[in-house]
Design a protein around this motif. Structure first.
Motif, short mmCIF file in Angstrom:
data_model
loop_
_atom_site.label_atom_id
_atom_site.label_comp_id
_atom_site.label_asym_id
_atom_site.label_seq_id
_atom_site.Cartn_x
_atom_site.Cartn_y
_atom_site.Cartn_z
N GLY A 23 -0.31 -5.74 3.32
CA GLY A 23 -1.09 -4.83 2.49
C GLY A 23 -0.73 -3.37 2.64
N ASN A 24 0.42 -3.08 3.25
CA ASN A 24 0.89 -1.71 3.38
C ASN A 24 1.89 -1.38 2.27
OD1 ASN A 24 -0.50 -1.32 5.94
ND2 ASN A 24 1.08 -2.63 6.84
N ILE A 25 2.05 -0.09 1.97
CA ILE A 25 3.00 0.32 0.95
C ILE A 25 4.39 -0.16 1.34
CG2 ILE A 25 4.03 2.26 -0.29
CD1 ILE A 25 1.09 1.90 -0.92
N SER A 26 5.06 -0.85 0.43
CA SER A 26 6.38 -1.40 0.71
C SER A 26 7.46 -0.55 0.06
CB SER A 26 6.47 -2.83 0.17
OG SER A 26 7.81 -3.30 0.18
N GLU A 27 8.35 -0.02 0.87
CA GLU A 27 9.46 0.78 0.33
C GLU A 27 10.37 -0.07 -0.54
OE1 GLU A 27 13.25 3.56 1.76
OE2 GLU A 27 11.87 2.71 3.26
N SER A 28 10.76 -1.23 -0.05
CA SER A 28 11.71 -2.06 -0.80
C SER A 28 11.12 -2.55 -2.11
CB SER A 28 12.15 -3.26 0.05
OG SER A 28 11.04 -4.08 0.40
N GLU A 53 -3.73 2.13 -7.92
CA GLU A 53 -4.82 1.95 -6.96
C GLU A 53 -5.02 3.18 -6.08
OE1 GLU A 53 -4.49 -1.92 -4.99
OE2 GLU A 53 -3.28 -2.65 -6.66
N CYS A 54 -4.82 4.36 -6.68
CA CYS A 54 -4.80 5.60 -5.89
C CYS A 54 -6.10 5.85 -5.15
CB CYS A 54 -4.46 6.78 -6.79
SG CYS A 54 -5.70 7.15 -8.07
N ILE A 55 -7.24 5.47 -5.74
CA ILE A 55 -8.51 5.79 -5.08
C ILE A 55 -8.75 4.95 -3.84
CG2 ILE A 55 -9.57 6.63 -7.21
CD1 ILE A 55 -11.11 3.98 -7.35
N TYR A 56 -7.93 3.92 -3.64
CA TYR A 56 -8.07 3.08 -2.45
C TYR A 56 -6.97 3.36 -1.42
CZ TYR A 56 -11.19 0.52 -5.57
OH TYR A 56 -12.19 0.18 -6.45
N GLN A 57 -6.23 4.45 -1.61
CA GLN A 57 -5.15 4.79 -0.70
C GLN A 57 -5.38 6.17 -0.08
OE1 GLN A 57 -1.58 4.53 -3.06
NE2 GLN A 57 -1.73 2.31 -3.30
N ASN A 58 -4.87 6.34 1.14
CA ASN A 58 -4.96 7.66 1.75
C ASN A 58 -3.80 8.54 1.28
OD1 ASN A 58 -2.66 7.15 3.44
ND2 ASN A 58 -3.98 6.06 4.89
N GLU A 60 -1.22 9.87 2.81
CA GLU A 60 0.12 9.50 3.24
C GLU A 60 0.66 8.32 2.45
OE1 GLU A 60 2.04 11.36 5.16
OE2 GLU A 60 0.32 12.70 5.05
N GLU A 61 -0.20 7.37 2.12
CA GLU A 61 0.23 6.23 1.32
C GLU A 61 0.62 6.68 -0.09
OE1 GLU A 61 -2.10 2.35 2.95
OE2 GLU A 61 -3.34 3.86 1.97
N ARG A 62 -0.16 7.59 -0.66
CA ARG A 62 0.16 8.08 -1.99
C ARG A 62 1.48 8.84 -1.98
NH1 ARG A 62 -5.08 10.53 -4.94
NH2 ARG A 62 -3.57 10.52 -6.64
N LYS A 63 1.71 9.59 -0.92
CA LYS A 63 2.97 10.31 -0.80
C LYS A 63 4.15 9.35 -0.69
CE LYS A 63 1.42 14.62 1.39
NZ LYS A 63 1.51 15.44 2.63
N LEU A 64 3.95 8.26 0.02
CA LEU A 64 5.03 7.29 0.17
C LEU A 64 5.45 6.73 -1.19
CD1 LEU A 64 4.05 5.22 3.34
CD2 LEU A 64 5.94 6.84 3.11
N VAL A 274 -3.42 -6.98 -4.45
CA VAL A 274 -4.21 -5.77 -4.68
C VAL A 274 -5.00 -5.44 -3.41
CG1 VAL A 274 -4.40 -6.01 -7.18
CG2 VAL A 274 -6.05 -7.19 -5.70
N ARG A 275 -5.49 -4.24 -3.34
CA ARG A 275 -6.24 -3.80 -2.17
C ARG A 275 -7.73 -3.91 -2.43
NH1 ARG A 275 -4.39 1.47 1.06
NH2 ARG A 275 -2.86 -0.10 1.71
N LYS A 276 -8.45 -4.45 -1.47
CA LYS A 276 -9.90 -4.55 -1.58
C LYS A 276 -10.51 -3.16 -1.69
CE LYS A 276 -10.56 -8.98 0.76
NZ LYS A 276 -11.21 -9.68 1.89
N PRO A 277 -11.55 -3.03 -2.50
CA PRO A 277 -12.42 -4.06 -3.05
C PRO A 277 -11.91 -4.78 -4.30
CG PRO A 277 -13.25 -1.94 -3.69
CD PRO A 277 -12.11 -1.67 -2.77
N LEU A 278 -10.73 -4.42 -4.81
CA LEU A 278 -10.16 -5.24 -5.89
C LEU A 278 -9.94 -6.64 -5.35
CD1 LEU A 278 -7.50 -2.79 -7.41
CD2 LEU A 278 -9.82 -3.24 -8.22
N GLN A 279 -10.22 -7.64 -6.17
CA GLN A 279 -10.12 -9.03 -5.72
C GLN A 279 -8.88 -9.71 -6.29
OE1 GLN A 279 -12.21 -11.05 -3.62
NE2 GLN A 279 -12.72 -8.96 -3.03
#
Length: 303
Positions: A23-28, A53-58, A60-64, A274-279
Protein backbone atom coordinates in the motif's frame (compact mmCIF):
# COMPACT_ATOMS: atom_id res chain seq x y z
CA UNK A 1 -2.08 33.07 -25.07
CA UNK A 2 -2.48 31.01 -28.25
CA UNK A 3 0.69 29.03 -27.55
CA UNK A 4 -0.47 28.38 -24.00
CA UNK A 5 -3.90 27.20 -25.17
CA UNK A 6 -2.39 24.78 -27.67
CA UNK A 7 -0.20 23.27 -24.97
CA UNK A 8 -3.23 22.51 -22.84
CA UNK A 9 -5.60 21.25 -25.51
CA UNK A 10 -6.62 17.61 -25.65
CA UNK A 11 -7.15 14.65 -23.36
CA UNK A 12 -5.60 14.79 -19.88
CA UNK A 13 -6.21 11.65 -17.82
CA UNK A 14 -6.33 12.21 -14.08
CA UNK A 15 -3.46 10.05 -12.85
CA UNK A 16 -4.28 7.20 -10.46
CA UNK A 17 -2.40 6.43 -7.26
CA UNK A 18 0.01 3.55 -7.88
CA UNK A 19 0.70 1.39 -4.83
CA UNK A 20 2.85 -1.65 -4.11
CA UNK A 21 1.54 -4.75 -2.34
CA UNK A 22 1.98 -3.05 1.05
CA UNK A 23 0.00 0.00 0.00
CA UNK A 24 2.98 2.34 -0.38
CA UNK A 25 3.65 4.56 -3.39
CA UNK A 26 5.39 2.40 -6.00
CA UNK A 27 8.07 4.02 -8.13
CA UNK A 28 8.09 1.26 -10.74
CA UNK A 29 4.30 1.09 -11.08
CA UNK A 30 3.95 4.87 -11.19
CA UNK A 31 6.50 5.19 -13.98
CA UNK A 32 5.15 2.19 -15.87
CA UNK A 33 1.62 3.56 -15.74
CA UNK A 34 2.72 7.03 -16.87
CA UNK A 35 4.53 5.55 -19.86
CA UNK A 36 1.52 3.34 -20.63
CA UNK A 37 -0.74 6.39 -20.86
CA UNK A 38 1.72 8.35 -22.99
CA UNK A 39 1.86 5.41 -25.41
CA UNK A 40 -1.90 5.83 -25.94
CA UNK A 41 -1.44 9.30 -27.44
CA UNK A 42 -2.63 11.56 -24.63
CA UNK A 43 -1.73 15.24 -24.57
CA UNK A 44 -1.02 15.52 -20.86
CA UNK A 45 -1.60 14.28 -17.32
CA UNK A 46 -3.31 15.79 -14.27
CA UNK A 47 -1.28 14.48 -11.33
CA UNK A 48 -2.20 14.44 -7.65
CA UNK A 49 -5.94 15.10 -7.78
CA UNK A 50 -8.99 13.16 -6.62
CA UNK A 51 -8.18 10.17 -8.82
CA UNK A 52 -4.73 10.17 -7.28
CA UNK A 53 -6.32 9.73 -3.83
CA UNK A 54 -4.48 12.86 -2.72
CA UNK A 55 -6.59 13.48 0.38
CA UNK A 56 -5.52 10.10 1.77
CA UNK A 57 -1.79 10.70 1.27
CA UNK A 58 0.76 12.68 3.22
CA UNK A 59 2.97 15.35 1.68
CA UNK A 60 5.94 13.08 1.08
CA UNK A 61 3.78 10.53 -0.71
CA UNK A 62 2.29 13.21 -2.93
CA UNK A 63 5.76 14.48 -3.72
CA UNK A 64 6.88 10.99 -4.68
CA UNK A 65 4.09 10.64 -7.23
CA UNK A 66 4.84 14.08 -8.68
CA UNK A 67 8.52 13.18 -8.98
CA UNK A 68 8.07 9.70 -10.44
CA UNK A 69 5.67 10.93 -13.13
CA UNK A 70 7.97 13.83 -14.05
CA UNK A 71 10.98 11.56 -14.23
CA UNK A 72 9.13 9.08 -16.44
CA UNK A 73 7.36 11.30 -18.97
CA UNK A 74 7.90 14.95 -18.11
CA UNK A 75 9.71 15.74 -21.34
CA UNK A 76 7.04 14.17 -23.56
CA UNK A 77 3.69 15.68 -22.53
CA UNK A 78 2.10 18.57 -20.61
CA UNK A 79 2.00 18.00 -16.85
CA UNK A 80 -0.41 19.70 -14.46
CA UNK A 81 0.21 19.28 -10.72
CA UNK A 82 -2.78 19.37 -8.41
CA UNK A 83 -1.48 20.87 -5.17
CA UNK A 84 -4.70 21.44 -3.24
CA UNK A 85 -4.35 20.54 0.44
CA UNK A 86 -6.16 21.39 3.69
CA UNK A 87 -3.56 24.02 4.60
CA UNK A 88 -2.07 26.82 2.52
CA UNK A 89 1.40 25.94 3.82
CA UNK A 90 1.22 22.39 2.48
CA UNK A 91 -0.20 23.56 -0.85
CA UNK A 92 2.67 26.03 -1.30
CA UNK A 93 5.22 23.33 -0.47
CA UNK A 94 3.74 21.08 -3.14
CA UNK A 95 3.57 23.96 -5.63
CA UNK A 96 7.23 24.84 -5.20
CA UNK A 97 8.20 21.20 -5.53
CA UNK A 98 6.19 20.79 -8.74
CA UNK A 99 7.93 23.84 -10.18
CA UNK A 100 11.32 22.33 -9.35
CA UNK A 101 10.31 19.15 -11.15
CA UNK A 102 9.41 21.04 -14.32
CA UNK A 103 5.62 20.83 -14.24
CA UNK A 104 3.81 23.05 -16.74
CA UNK A 105 1.03 24.34 -14.49
CA UNK A 106 -0.51 24.13 -11.03
CA UNK A 107 -4.10 23.50 -10.03
CA UNK A 108 -5.98 23.34 -6.73
CA UNK A 109 -9.42 22.77 -5.32
CA UNK A 110 -10.66 25.23 -2.70
CA UNK A 111 -9.75 24.37 0.91
CA UNK A 112 -11.98 21.62 2.31
CA UNK A 113 -13.68 20.83 5.64
CA UNK A 114 -14.23 24.37 7.01
CA UNK A 115 -16.85 26.40 5.16
CA UNK A 116 -14.80 29.43 4.15
CA UNK A 117 -15.96 32.75 2.72
CA UNK A 118 -14.95 33.58 -0.83
CA UNK A 119 -12.34 36.01 0.42
CA UNK A 120 -10.51 33.15 2.15
CA UNK A 121 -10.66 31.03 -1.00
CA UNK A 122 -9.34 33.97 -3.00
CA UNK A 123 -6.35 34.38 -0.69
CA UNK A 124 -5.71 30.62 -0.63
CA UNK A 125 -5.49 30.41 -4.42
CA UNK A 126 -3.55 33.68 -4.59
CA UNK A 127 -0.98 32.49 -2.06
CA UNK A 128 -0.42 29.35 -4.14
CA UNK A 129 -0.06 31.08 -7.49
CA UNK A 130 2.25 33.76 -6.06
CA UNK A 131 4.58 31.10 -4.63
CA UNK A 132 5.88 30.03 -8.07
CA UNK A 133 6.24 31.26 -11.64
CA UNK A 134 3.90 28.59 -12.99
CA UNK A 135 0.48 29.30 -14.53
CA UNK A 136 -2.52 28.36 -12.40
CA UNK A 137 -5.73 26.45 -13.18
CA UNK A 138 -8.68 26.82 -10.81
CA UNK A 139 -10.34 23.50 -9.94
CA UNK A 140 -14.10 23.82 -9.45
CA UNK A 141 -15.69 20.66 -8.03
CA UNK A 142 -18.59 21.73 -5.79
CA UNK A 143 -19.97 18.23 -5.24
CA UNK A 144 -16.93 17.39 -3.08
CA UNK A 145 -15.78 20.77 -1.77
CA UNK A 146 -19.17 22.38 -1.12
CA UNK A 147 -18.15 25.52 -3.00
CA UNK A 148 -19.18 26.41 -6.57
CA UNK A 149 -16.96 28.97 -8.26
CA UNK A 150 -18.80 32.27 -8.66
CA UNK A 151 -18.34 34.66 -11.56
CA UNK A 152 -17.38 37.31 -9.03
CA UNK A 153 -14.49 35.27 -7.63
CA UNK A 154 -13.46 34.16 -11.11
CA UNK A 155 -13.22 37.78 -12.24
CA UNK A 156 -11.23 38.62 -9.14
CA UNK A 157 -8.83 35.74 -9.79
CA UNK A 158 -8.43 36.77 -13.43
CA UNK A 159 -6.74 39.94 -12.24
CA UNK A 160 -3.76 37.66 -11.64
CA UNK A 161 -2.04 37.19 -14.99
CA UNK A 162 -1.01 33.64 -14.10
CA UNK A 163 -4.59 32.31 -13.97
CA UNK A 164 -4.98 30.60 -17.35
CA UNK A 165 -7.87 28.19 -16.89
CA UNK A 166 -10.58 26.40 -14.97
CA UNK A 167 -11.01 22.67 -14.57
CA UNK A 168 -14.77 22.63 -14.20
CA UNK A 169 -16.29 19.54 -12.62
CA UNK A 170 -19.70 20.97 -11.77
CA UNK A 171 -22.49 19.07 -13.52
CA UNK A 172 -24.29 21.94 -15.30
CA UNK A 173 -22.55 22.41 -18.65
CA UNK A 174 -23.87 25.96 -18.60
CA UNK A 175 -21.10 26.74 -16.09
CA UNK A 176 -18.52 26.12 -18.80
CA UNK A 177 -20.20 28.63 -21.09
CA UNK A 178 -20.55 31.18 -18.29
CA UNK A 179 -16.89 30.92 -17.26
CA UNK A 180 -15.82 31.20 -20.90
CA UNK A 181 -18.02 34.23 -21.45
CA UNK A 182 -16.91 35.93 -18.23
CA UNK A 183 -13.30 35.70 -19.35
CA UNK A 184 -14.06 36.94 -22.89
CA UNK A 185 -12.87 33.53 -24.14
CA UNK A 186 -9.43 34.10 -22.62
CA UNK A 187 -9.57 31.07 -20.32
CA UNK A 188 -8.66 27.46 -21.06
CA UNK A 189 -11.70 25.46 -19.95
CA UNK A 190 -11.30 21.80 -19.02
CA UNK A 191 -14.44 19.68 -18.88
CA UNK A 192 -14.44 17.70 -15.65
CA UNK A 193 -17.44 15.32 -15.51
CA UNK A 194 -16.63 12.43 -17.84
CA UNK A 195 -20.35 11.75 -18.31
CA UNK A 196 -20.72 15.04 -20.16
CA UNK A 197 -17.41 15.27 -22.04
CA UNK A 198 -19.06 15.79 -25.43
CA UNK A 199 -21.56 18.31 -24.05
CA UNK A 200 -18.80 20.18 -22.26
CA UNK A 201 -16.67 20.42 -25.39
CA UNK A 202 -19.63 21.61 -27.45
CA UNK A 203 -20.42 24.22 -24.81
CA UNK A 204 -16.92 25.66 -25.08
CA UNK A 205 -14.47 23.48 -23.16
CA UNK A 206 -11.07 23.37 -24.86
CA UNK A 207 -9.99 20.10 -23.27
CA UNK A 208 -10.89 17.43 -20.80
CA UNK A 209 -9.51 16.13 -17.51
CA UNK A 210 -11.20 13.02 -16.21
CA UNK A 211 -11.03 10.27 -13.64
CA UNK A 212 -12.16 7.46 -15.96
CA UNK A 213 -10.07 8.46 -18.98
CA UNK A 214 -7.12 6.25 -18.11
CA UNK A 215 -9.10 3.00 -18.19
CA UNK A 216 -10.56 3.77 -21.63
CA UNK A 217 -8.25 6.39 -23.11
CA UNK A 218 -9.05 5.37 -26.66
CA UNK A 219 -12.72 6.29 -26.28
CA UNK A 220 -12.07 9.82 -25.07
CA UNK A 221 -9.40 10.41 -27.69
CA UNK A 222 -11.84 9.25 -30.37
CA UNK A 223 -14.70 11.35 -28.95
CA UNK A 224 -12.42 14.38 -29.04
CA UNK A 225 -11.49 13.54 -32.63
CA UNK A 226 -15.16 13.31 -33.64
CA UNK A 227 -15.88 16.70 -32.09
CA UNK A 228 -12.90 18.32 -33.80
CA UNK A 229 -13.96 16.92 -37.17
CA UNK A 230 -17.58 18.01 -36.70
CA UNK A 231 -18.97 14.46 -36.52
CA UNK A 232 -21.29 15.27 -33.62
CA UNK A 233 -23.59 12.28 -34.15
CA UNK A 234 -20.74 9.81 -33.63
CA UNK A 235 -19.46 11.86 -30.70
CA UNK A 236 -22.88 11.47 -29.09
CA UNK A 237 -22.83 7.73 -29.75
CA UNK A 238 -19.44 7.26 -28.13
CA UNK A 239 -20.54 9.37 -25.13
CA UNK A 240 -23.47 6.99 -24.67
CA UNK A 241 -21.09 4.02 -24.58
CA UNK A 242 -18.77 5.86 -22.18
CA UNK A 243 -21.66 6.59 -19.84
CA UNK A 244 -22.78 2.95 -19.82
CA UNK A 245 -19.25 1.96 -18.82
CA UNK A 246 -19.11 4.59 -16.07
CA UNK A 247 -22.44 3.40 -14.66
CA UNK A 248 -21.08 -0.15 -14.59
CA UNK A 249 -17.87 0.98 -12.86
CA UNK A 250 -19.95 2.71 -10.18
CA UNK A 251 -22.37 -0.18 -9.68
CA UNK A 252 -20.07 -2.31 -7.50
CA UNK A 253 -19.73 -2.20 -3.72
CA UNK A 254 -16.07 -1.16 -3.88
CA UNK A 255 -14.71 2.22 -4.94
CA UNK A 256 -14.97 3.13 -8.63
CA UNK A 257 -11.20 3.54 -8.60
CA UNK A 258 -10.81 0.01 -7.29
CA UNK A 259 -12.98 -1.25 -10.15
CA UNK A 260 -10.88 0.73 -12.62
CA UNK A 261 -7.67 -0.70 -11.19
CA UNK A 262 -9.05 -4.23 -11.47
CA UNK A 263 -9.86 -3.61 -15.15
CA UNK A 264 -6.34 -2.29 -15.67
CA UNK A 265 -4.96 -5.48 -14.12
CA UNK A 266 -6.82 -7.41 -16.81
CA UNK A 267 -4.86 -5.28 -19.29
CA UNK A 268 -1.58 -6.29 -17.65
CA UNK A 269 -1.26 -2.94 -15.91
CA UNK A 270 -1.13 -3.64 -12.17
CA UNK A 271 -1.02 -0.40 -10.15
CA UNK A 272 -2.18 -1.90 -6.87
CA UNK A 273 -5.43 -1.32 -5.04
CA UNK A 274 -6.96 1.71 -3.28
CA UNK A 275 -6.24 3.22 0.11
CA UNK A 276 -8.77 2.99 2.93
CA UNK A 277 -11.32 4.32 3.58
CA UNK A 278 -11.82 3.61 -0.14
CA UNK A 279 -12.90 -0.02 -0.40
CA UNK A 280 -11.55 -2.59 -2.85
CA UNK A 281 -13.82 -4.62 -5.11
CA UNK A 282 -14.19 -8.07 -3.57
CA UNK A 283 -16.21 -11.27 -3.70
CA UNK A 284 -18.87 -11.66 -6.37
CA UNK A 285 -18.25 -8.13 -7.65
CA UNK A 286 -14.84 -9.24 -8.92
CA UNK A 287 -16.65 -11.47 -11.41
CA UNK A 288 -18.24 -8.37 -12.94
CA UNK A 289 -14.84 -6.88 -13.80
CA UNK A 290 -14.58 -9.15 -16.83
CA UNK A 291 -17.95 -7.87 -18.03
CA UNK A 292 -16.86 -4.26 -17.65
CA UNK A 293 -13.60 -4.93 -19.46
CA UNK A 294 -15.58 -6.53 -22.28
CA UNK A 295 -17.78 -3.42 -22.50
CA UNK A 296 -14.69 -1.25 -22.85
CA UNK A 297 -13.03 -3.55 -25.39
CA UNK A 298 -16.18 -3.73 -27.49
CA UNK A 299 -16.63 0.03 -27.49
CA UNK A 300 -12.99 0.57 -28.51
CA UNK A 301 -13.37 -1.97 -31.34
CA UNK A 302 -16.57 -0.26 -32.52
CA UNK A 303 -14.90 3.09 -33.06
Amino acid sequence: MRLIVEKFKGIFPAFYACYDEEGNISESRTKQFANYLVSKGIQGLYVGGSSGECIYQNLEERKLTLRYVAEAVGHQITLIAHVGAPSTRDSIELAKYAEQLGYDALSAIPPIYFVLPEDSIYHYWTDILESTNLPFIIYNIPQTTGYNLSIQLLNRMLQHGKVIGVKNSSMPVMDIERFKTASSNNLILFNGPDEQFVAGRLMGADSGIGGTYAVMVELFLKANEFISSGDIARAQQIQSDINSIIIALCSLNGSMYSAIKEVLKKNNMDIGSVRKPLQPVTGEDLQKIDEIKAMIDQAIAKY
